[in-house]
Design a protein around this motif. Structure first.
Motif, PDB file in Angstrom:
ATOM      1  N   THR A 100       0.249  14.232  -0.064  1.00 55.81           N
ATOM      2  CA  THR A 100       1.447  13.940  -0.861  1.00 55.81           C
ATOM      3  C   THR A 100       2.751  14.292  -0.154  1.00 55.81           C
ATOM      4  O   THR A 100       3.816  14.195  -0.760  1.00 55.81           O
ATOM      5  CB  THR A 100       1.392  14.698  -2.205  1.00 55.81           C
ATOM      6  N   ARG A 101       2.681  14.668   1.107  1.00 53.04           N
ATOM      7  CA  ARG A 101       3.898  15.057   1.837  1.00 53.04           C
ATOM      8  C   ARG A 101       4.923  13.920   1.865  1.00 53.04           C
ATOM      9  O   ARG A 101       6.112  14.132   1.702  1.00 53.04           O
ATOM     10  CB  ARG A 101       3.521  15.474   3.255  1.00 53.04           C
ATOM     11  N   TRP A 102       4.455  12.688   2.048  1.00 54.55           N
ATOM     12  CA  TRP A 102       5.351  11.533   2.094  1.00 54.55           C
ATOM     13  C   TRP A 102       6.078  11.380   0.758  1.00 54.55           C
ATOM     14  O   TRP A 102       7.279  11.133   0.728  1.00 54.55           O
ATOM     15  CB  TRP A 102       4.532  10.286   2.407  1.00 54.55           C
ATOM     16  N   ALA A 103       5.371  11.532  -0.347  1.00 57.82           N
ATOM     17  CA  ALA A 103       5.977  11.394  -1.672  1.00 57.82           C
ATOM     18  C   ALA A 103       7.027  12.482  -1.912  1.00 57.82           C
ATOM     19  O   ALA A 103       8.049  12.238  -2.553  1.00 57.82           O
ATOM     20  CB  ALA A 103       4.905  11.439  -2.754  1.00 57.82           C
ATOM     21  N   VAL A 104       6.782  13.670  -1.398  1.00 56.82           N
ATOM     22  CA  VAL A 104       7.752  14.767  -1.552  1.00 56.82           C
ATOM     23  C   VAL A 104       9.045  14.431  -0.816  1.00 56.82           C
ATOM     24  O   VAL A 104      10.146  14.647  -1.336  1.00 56.82           O
ATOM     25  CB  VAL A 104       7.152  16.095  -1.049  1.00 56.82           C
ATOM     26  N   LYS A 105       8.930  13.877   0.391  1.00 56.49           N
ATOM     27  CA  LYS A 105      10.131  13.486   1.145  1.00 56.49           C
ATOM     28  C   LYS A 105      10.908  12.409   0.399  1.00 56.49           C
ATOM     29  O   LYS A 105      12.136  12.473   0.297  1.00 56.49           O
ATOM     30  CB  LYS A 105       9.739  12.994   2.537  1.00 56.49           C
ATOM     31  N   ILE A 106      10.209  11.423  -0.138  1.00 57.62           N
ATOM     32  CA  ILE A 106      10.861  10.362  -0.905  1.00 57.62           C
ATOM     33  C   ILE A 106      11.543  10.944  -2.138  1.00 57.62           C
ATOM     34  O   ILE A 106      12.654  10.551  -2.490  1.00 57.62           O
ATOM     35  CB  ILE A 106       9.836   9.281  -1.315  1.00 57.62           C
ATOM     36  N   ALA A 107      10.897  11.885  -2.797  1.00 57.68           N
ATOM     37  CA  ALA A 107      11.478  12.514  -3.991  1.00 57.68           C
ATOM     38  C   ALA A 107      12.771  13.259  -3.652  1.00 57.68           C
ATOM     39  O   ALA A 107      13.728  13.227  -4.436  1.00 57.68           O
ATOM     40  CB  ALA A 107      10.471  13.463  -4.637  1.00 57.68           C
ATOM     41  N   HIS A 108      12.818  13.904  -2.488  1.00 58.09           N
ATOM     42  CA  HIS A 108      14.045  14.587  -2.075  1.00 58.09           C
ATOM     43  C   HIS A 108      15.192  13.591  -1.882  1.00 58.09           C
ATOM     44  O   HIS A 108      16.321  13.843  -2.292  1.00 58.09           O
ATOM     45  CB  HIS A 108      13.812  15.377  -0.777  1.00 58.09           C
ATOM     46  N   VAL A 109      14.895  12.469  -1.265  1.00 58.14           N
ATOM     47  CA  VAL A 109      15.932  11.453  -1.049  1.00 58.14           C
ATOM     48  C   VAL A 109      16.400  10.878  -2.387  1.00 58.14           C
ATOM     49  O   VAL A 109      17.603  10.704  -2.619  1.00 58.14           O
ATOM     50  CB  VAL A 109      15.412  10.335  -0.114  1.00 58.14           C
ATOM     51  N   GLU A 110      15.466  10.611  -3.292  1.00 49.45           N
ATOM     52  CA  GLU A 110      15.833  10.081  -4.613  1.00 49.45           C
ATOM     53  C   GLU A 110      16.685  11.095  -5.379  1.00 49.45           C
ATOM     54  O   GLU A 110      17.639  10.725  -6.063  1.00 49.45           O
ATOM     55  CB  GLU A 110      14.582   9.739  -5.427  1.00 49.45           C
ATOM     56  N   ALA A 111      16.353  12.368  -5.248  1.00 53.80           N
ATOM     57  CA  ALA A 111      17.137  13.413  -5.916  1.00 53.80           C
ATOM     58  C   ALA A 111      18.564  13.450  -5.379  1.00 53.80           C
ATOM     59  O   ALA A 111      19.526  13.600  -6.138  1.00 53.80           O
ATOM     60  CB  ALA A 111      16.464  14.768  -5.730  1.00 53.80           C
ATOM     61  N   ALA A 112      18.702  13.287  -4.065  1.00 54.92           N
ATOM     62  CA  ALA A 112      20.042  13.273  -3.476  1.00 54.92           C
ATOM     63  C   ALA A 112      20.830  12.069  -3.970  1.00 54.92           C
ATOM     64  O   ALA A 112      22.021  12.180  -4.281  1.00 54.92           O
ATOM     65  CB  ALA A 112      19.941  13.243  -1.951  1.00 54.92           C
ATOM     66  N   ARG A 113      20.172  10.919  -4.073  1.00 54.90           N
ATOM     67  CA  ARG A 113      20.858   9.724  -4.580  1.00 54.90           C
ATOM     68  C   ARG A 113      21.284   9.916  -6.034  1.00 54.90           C
ATOM     69  O   ARG A 113      22.372   9.525  -6.422  1.00 54.90           O
ATOM     70  CB  ARG A 113      19.945   8.511  -4.467  1.00 54.90           C
ATOM     71  N   ASP A 114      20.403  10.492  -6.833  1.00 53.38           N
ATOM     72  CA  ASP A 114      20.738  10.737  -8.237  1.00 53.38           C
ATOM     73  C   ASP A 114      21.934  11.678  -8.357  1.00 53.38           C
ATOM     74  O   ASP A 114      22.852  11.446  -9.139  1.00 53.38           O
ATOM     75  CB  ASP A 114      19.544  11.329  -8.983  1.00 53.38           C
ATOM     76  N   TYR A 115      21.905  12.746  -7.574  1.00 54.79           N
ATOM     77  CA  TYR A 115      23.014  13.698  -7.591  1.00 54.79           C
ATOM     78  C   TYR A 115      24.309  13.012  -7.170  1.00 54.79           C
ATOM     79  O   TYR A 115      25.343  13.161  -7.815  1.00 54.79           O
ATOM     80  CB  TYR A 115      22.723  14.876  -6.659  1.00 54.79           C
ATOM     81  N   ALA A 116      24.226  12.258  -6.090  1.00 51.07           N
ATOM     82  CA  ALA A 116      25.425  11.598  -5.565  1.00 51.07           C
ATOM     83  C   ALA A 116      25.988  10.604  -6.569  1.00 51.07           C
ATOM     84  O   ALA A 116      27.200  10.550  -6.788  1.00 51.07           O
ATOM     85  CB  ALA A 116      25.106  10.900  -4.247  1.00 51.07           C
ATOM     86  N   SER A 117      25.130   9.830  -7.209  1.00 51.15           N
ATOM     87  CA  SER A 117      25.642   8.840  -8.158  1.00 51.15           C
ATOM     88  C   SER A 117      26.188   9.499  -9.420  1.00 51.15           C
ATOM     89  O   SER A 117      27.084   8.956 -10.063  1.00 51.15           O
ATOM     90  CB  SER A 117      24.561   7.823  -8.508  1.00 51.15           C
ATOM     91  N   ALA A 118      25.690  10.673  -9.748  1.00 52.25           N
ATOM     92  CA  ALA A 118      26.169  11.347 -10.957  1.00 52.25           C
ATOM     93  C   ALA A 118      27.450  12.143 -10.719  1.00 52.25           C
ATOM     94  O   ALA A 118      28.320  12.198 -11.597  1.00 52.25           O
ATOM     95  CB  ALA A 118      25.092  12.275 -11.504  1.00 52.25           C
ATOM     96  N   TYR A 119      27.582  12.760  -9.544  1.00 54.92           N
ATOM     97  CA  TYR A 119      28.679  13.699  -9.337  1.00 54.92           C
ATOM     98  C   TYR A 119      29.696  13.318  -8.282  1.00 54.92           C
ATOM     99  O   TYR A 119      30.749  13.926  -8.202  1.00 54.92           O
ATOM    100  CB  TYR A 119      28.111  15.079  -8.991  1.00 54.92           C
ATOM    101  N   LEU A 120      29.390  12.347  -7.437  1.00 52.78           N
ATOM    102  CA  LEU A 120      30.329  11.989  -6.373  1.00 52.78           C
ATOM    103  C   LEU A 120      30.988  10.662  -6.706  1.00 52.78           C
ATOM    104  O   LEU A 120      30.405   9.793  -7.334  1.00 52.78           O
ATOM    105  CB  LEU A 120      29.611  11.927  -5.034  1.00 52.78           C
ATOM    106  N   SER A 121      32.212  10.498  -6.238  1.00 55.70           N
ATOM    107  CA  SER A 121      33.015   9.373  -6.706  1.00 55.70           C
ATOM    108  C   SER A 121      32.892   8.103  -5.873  1.00 55.70           C
ATOM    109  O   SER A 121      32.989   7.009  -6.400  1.00 55.70           O
ATOM    110  CB  SER A 121      34.482   9.791  -6.772  1.00 55.70           C
ATOM    111  N   THR A 122      32.701   8.194  -4.580  1.00 59.92           N
ATOM    112  CA  THR A 122      32.709   6.986  -3.750  1.00 59.92           C
ATOM    113  C   THR A 122      31.368   6.798  -3.048  1.00 59.92           C
ATOM    114  O   THR A 122      30.565   7.720  -2.933  1.00 59.92           O
ATOM    115  CB  THR A 122      33.802   7.073  -2.663  1.00 59.92           C
ATOM    116  N   GLN A 123      31.163   5.596  -2.550  1.00 61.93           N
ATOM    117  CA  GLN A 123      29.937   5.282  -1.807  1.00 61.93           C
ATOM    118  C   GLN A 123      29.858   6.113  -0.536  1.00 61.93           C
ATOM    119  O   GLN A 123      28.791   6.539  -0.136  1.00 61.93           O
ATOM    120  CB  GLN A 123      29.903   3.778  -1.482  1.00 61.93           C
TER     121      GLN A 123
END
Length: 163
Positions: A100-123
């Motif tokens: 499941t190591r690959w899925a964990v890496k993908i989850a980290h990237v998705e978490a960063a995208r979620d954080y960025a879209s929720a709290y950061l203003s620009t692309q």
């Protein structure tokens, strides 16, 4: 601590009991609505697979839209089910971590995208946040006892050339 000899029950009406028949119909989704939701989700997953672009809100559909995730999940589960007969719980946990190591890496990237879209203003801020995302910590090499030896040893491949 003592108990009363009798119990008094106080009925509390359900909020659903206070609704009229028309209002009650509007509370729950109908089977037609649920079928429409499923069809929209299937179409969105197909579109994501074909184009590779995320259209609209695809949150929660990641495991259905990505065939590679499905393939890796099935292979990992098959591997664990077959290995559970032969391996100890610790070794099985280690194997599952590898699967499941690959899925964990993908989850980290998705978490960063979620954080960025929720709290950061620009692309640009979102891209910066994803690029600055720390990788998951590397696991220490597994130490094993060889042939009932005194101390655990790390398996190291022997060097074949002197360069």
């Amino acid at each position: 601590v003592g108990f009363a000899p009798s119990v008094e029950i106080i009925p509390i009406p359900s909020p659903l009991e206070t609704l009229s028949e028309d209002e009650l119909e509007d509370v729950w989704y109908h089977n037609d609505d649920l079928a429409l939701f499923r069809q929209i989700a299937r179409d969105l997953c197909r579109e994501i697979r074909v184009t590779g672009a995320i259209v609209g809100c695809s949150r929660g559909l990641e495991s259905r839209a990505c065939l590679e995730r499905q393939r890796r999940k099935i292979l990992g589960n098959r591997c664990i089910v077959r290995a559970q007969v032969k391996l100890s719980a610790d070794r099985l946990a280690e194997l599952y971590g590898r699967c499941t190591r690959w899925a964990v890496k993908i989850a980290h990237v998705e978490a960063a995208r979620d954080y960025a879209s929720a709290y950061l203003s620009t692309q640009e801020d979102e891209n910066l946040a994803i690029n600055l995302l720390p990788s998951p910590p590397k696991q220490k090499p597994v130490l094993e006892k060889r042939g009932g030896g005194r101390s655990p040893e790390r398996r190291v491949r022997q060097r074949t050339s002197m360069q």
